[in-house]
Design a protein around this motif. Structure first.
Motif, short mmCIF file in Angstrom:
data_model
loop_
_atom_site.label_atom_id
_atom_site.label_comp_id
_atom_site.label_asym_id
_atom_site.label_seq_id
_atom_site.Cartn_x
_atom_site.Cartn_y
_atom_site.Cartn_z
N THR A 131 0.81 -1.22 0.00
CA THR A 131 0.00 0.00 0.00
C THR A 131 0.84 1.27 0.00
O THR A 131 0.31 2.36 -0.19
N GLY A 132 2.13 1.13 0.23
CA GLY A 132 3.02 2.27 0.07
C GLY A 132 2.97 3.27 1.20
O GLY A 132 2.30 3.08 2.22
N PRO A 133 3.67 4.37 1.00
CA PRO A 133 3.80 5.38 2.06
C PRO A 133 2.53 6.16 2.34
O PRO A 133 2.42 6.82 3.36
N LEU A 134 1.55 6.08 1.43
CA LEU A 134 0.30 6.83 1.61
C LEU A 134 -0.85 5.88 1.92
O LEU A 134 -1.97 6.05 1.47
N THR A 135 -0.57 4.86 2.72
CA THR A 135 -1.58 3.90 3.14
C THR A 135 -2.77 4.62 3.78
O THR A 135 -2.59 5.54 4.59
N SER A 136 -3.98 4.21 3.43
CA SER A 136 -5.17 4.87 3.99
C SER A 136 -5.25 4.63 5.49
O SER A 136 -4.69 3.66 6.02
N ALA A 137 -5.96 5.51 6.16
CA ALA A 137 -6.08 5.40 7.61
C ALA A 137 -6.74 4.10 8.02
O ALA A 137 -6.32 3.45 8.98
N ALA A 138 -7.78 3.69 7.29
CA ALA A 138 -8.50 2.47 7.64
C ALA A 138 -7.61 1.24 7.51
O ALA A 138 -7.58 0.39 8.41
N TYR A 155 9.10 12.34 5.92
CA TYR A 155 8.38 13.14 4.94
C TYR A 155 9.05 13.05 3.57
O TYR A 155 10.26 13.09 3.47
N ASP A 156 8.24 12.94 2.56
CA ASP A 156 8.74 12.94 1.19
C ASP A 156 8.18 14.17 0.51
O ASP A 156 7.03 14.54 0.75
N ALA A 157 8.97 14.81 -0.33
CA ALA A 157 8.57 16.07 -0.93
C ALA A 157 8.50 15.97 -2.44
O ALA A 157 9.25 15.22 -3.06
N SER A 305 4.99 20.01 -2.98
CA SER A 305 4.19 19.71 -1.79
C SER A 305 4.94 18.71 -0.94
O SER A 305 5.98 18.18 -1.33
N LEU A 306 4.38 18.45 0.22
CA LEU A 306 5.03 17.57 1.18
C LEU A 306 3.98 16.61 1.72
O LEU A 306 2.85 17.01 2.00
N HIS A 307 4.32 15.34 1.80
CA HIS A 307 3.37 14.39 2.37
C HIS A 307 4.09 13.41 3.29
O HIS A 307 5.27 13.16 3.16
#
Length: 455
Positions: A131-138, A155-157, A305-307
């Motif tokens: 699911t990677g670094p942006l895995t959903s909260a659920a 953090y990745d930019a 952006s930054l996530h």
């Protein structure tokens, strides 16, 4: 059948490798039903940061890693080779064509069933989590019930992208560092006065504030420019803005600093600002970046952006087979395991799929030798003795040293040759070859082969 959760680079590669080995795959992807804060489409393998898969030379560990993946008919690398754009010695791609071709290829495979819905629980049976670094909260909550609440993160930019037509080429010039690979980069030169004014503006610009519960832990290879500048007024000039090897073709003089832009699409209409990931607010980015000579009137098609990226404590949780220590039929792959980079993430998906296939068929697990780029990276992230764990790129420093006294470029070439020989032996020893794809280098892409499931 094996469930694969996530159709990013790792999940797409895992699904392909499984299907090519005759294993049925159920590929779960929540986009576009549920989007992340960084993605813009529902296509598989969408590249949200750079469009470069980095150096393609055998003198670099990531170049060797790509060659190892080619030996196992990697879908990610084959697709990148098909849609590459000029980028010197780097393998850069047209990001839209890359994701489109990847999606079509997997959708056309008769053993791949695609489920377009958010996974909120871990499936039973053989599963690869990618699911990677942006895995959903659920799904993150579901994952926490298995791996525990102790998750590391950084953090990745994302760097800005501009239109080529809006760059003032009377001030900018085409060149690659030391002339390697052709004049593929646009360079915007700055003298000392302009550089110091730019650094001052970067430091004084308004930034996007982090949430109170977020502690910024940046990966060194993808630092926001303001974090680099914070370390000293000259750090940018010796980092992403270093002018070495980039003399102006008209004057022959080397600028004090330079901003490089790399082609981002096949038609050369878009260019991204290399190394210019940032957490400045959008209005401040427009103001500050237009201080750069040649970019005074530039048109931005994407701003930086930054996530937040999450990854698990792999040394404590994973075996070198990428199996979860507490559940034999659960494999974890991609950036979530603590590898950093597109190629490394896809390679982890490849290894997880190889071992998931062998698990399903009751075969011995396969771990690549440490002399290889993939094996050395896996050894690093699964080293149980490691106490302080941070994400890692493929690099020669992870591989065992040579017995010879080779140095410099000669040493890198020798280590690369050794890696490929060891990888070939590993493939033969474990019988890891896959059926040859069609003449295009990829699977047939007829839509009639798709098995699409919608909620």
């Amino acid at each position: 059948m094996v469930n694969v959760i996530g159709a990013g680079l790792a999940g797409s590669e895992a699904a392909w490798q499984l299907a090519c080995r005759g294993v049925r795959v159920r590929l779960h992807e929540m986009r576009p039903i549920r989007m992340t804060e960084a993605h813009q489409t529902g296509m598989f393998g969408e590249l949200v940061c750079s469009n470069s898969l980095r150096n393609d030379s055998m003198e670099t560990a990531v170049g060797v890693l790509k060659e190892e993946m080619r030996r196992l008919r990697s879908l990610i690398v084959a697709t990148a080779d098909r849609v590459r754009v000029p980028a010197g010695s780097a393998l850069a791609v047209d990001r839209d064509e890359f994701a489109r071709l990847l999606t079509e290829t997997l959708a056309a495979h008769p053993l791949v069933e695609i489920v377009r819905e958010e996974a909120t629980a871990l499936p039973s049976g053989p599963t690869i989590i990618a699911t990677g670094p942006l895995t959903s909260a659920a799904f993150g909550e579901a994952l926490n019930t298995v791996v525990g609440a102790r998750n590391l993160y950084f953090y990745d930019a994302i760097a800005p992208i501009v239109t080529a037509a809006s760059i003032d080429m009377n001030l900018a010039y085409m060149a690659s560092r030391w002339g390697k690979g052709g004049e593929d980069y646009i360079n915007c030169p700055l003298d000392r006065e302009r550089y110091e004014a730019f650094v001052g503006a970067v430091m004084g610009a308004e930034k996007v504030a982090a949430h109170p519960f977020e502690k910024p832990l940046y990966f060194e290879g993808c630092m926001p420019i303001e974090e680099i500048a914070r370390r000293g007024p000259m750090t940018l000039a010796f980092g992403p803005m270093r002018p070495v090897g980039l003399a102006h073709p008209r004057t022959g003089e080397r600028p004090f600093a330079v901003v490089q832009l790399r082609q981002d699409d096949g038609a050369a209409r878009l260019f991204n600002m290399v190394g210019f990931q940032t957490k400045m607010t959008y209005p401040e980015q427009r103001r500050v970046f237009r201080m750069i000579p040649g970019l005074e009137h530039v048109e931005f098609v994407r701003l930086g952006s930054l996530h937040r990226n999450t990854f698990i404590d792999s040394p404590r949780l994973l075996r070198p087979t990428l199996q979860f220590r507490g559940r034999d039929d659960l494999f974890i792959a991609g950036q979530m395991v603590g590898v950093e980079g597109y190629v490394e993430s896809a390679a982890a998906g490849m290894l997880a799929a190889i071992n998931a296939s062998r698990f399903v068929n009751g075969e011995e697990m396969a771990v690549p030798p440490p002399e290889t780029a993939l094996g050395s990276l896996v050894a690093y992230i699964t080293d149980a003795a490691r106490r302080e764990f941070q994400p890692m790129n493929a690099n020669y420093g992870l591989m065992p040293d040579l017995k010879s006294r080779a140095r410099g470029r000669e040493k890198k070439i020798e280590m690369g040759a050794r890696a490929i020989a060891a990888f070939e032996n590993w493939i033969v020893r474990h019988g890891l070859t896959t059926p040859a794809p069609d003449s295009s280098g990829l699977a047939a892409r007829t839509p009639s082969g798709s098995h699409q499931v919608n909620p």
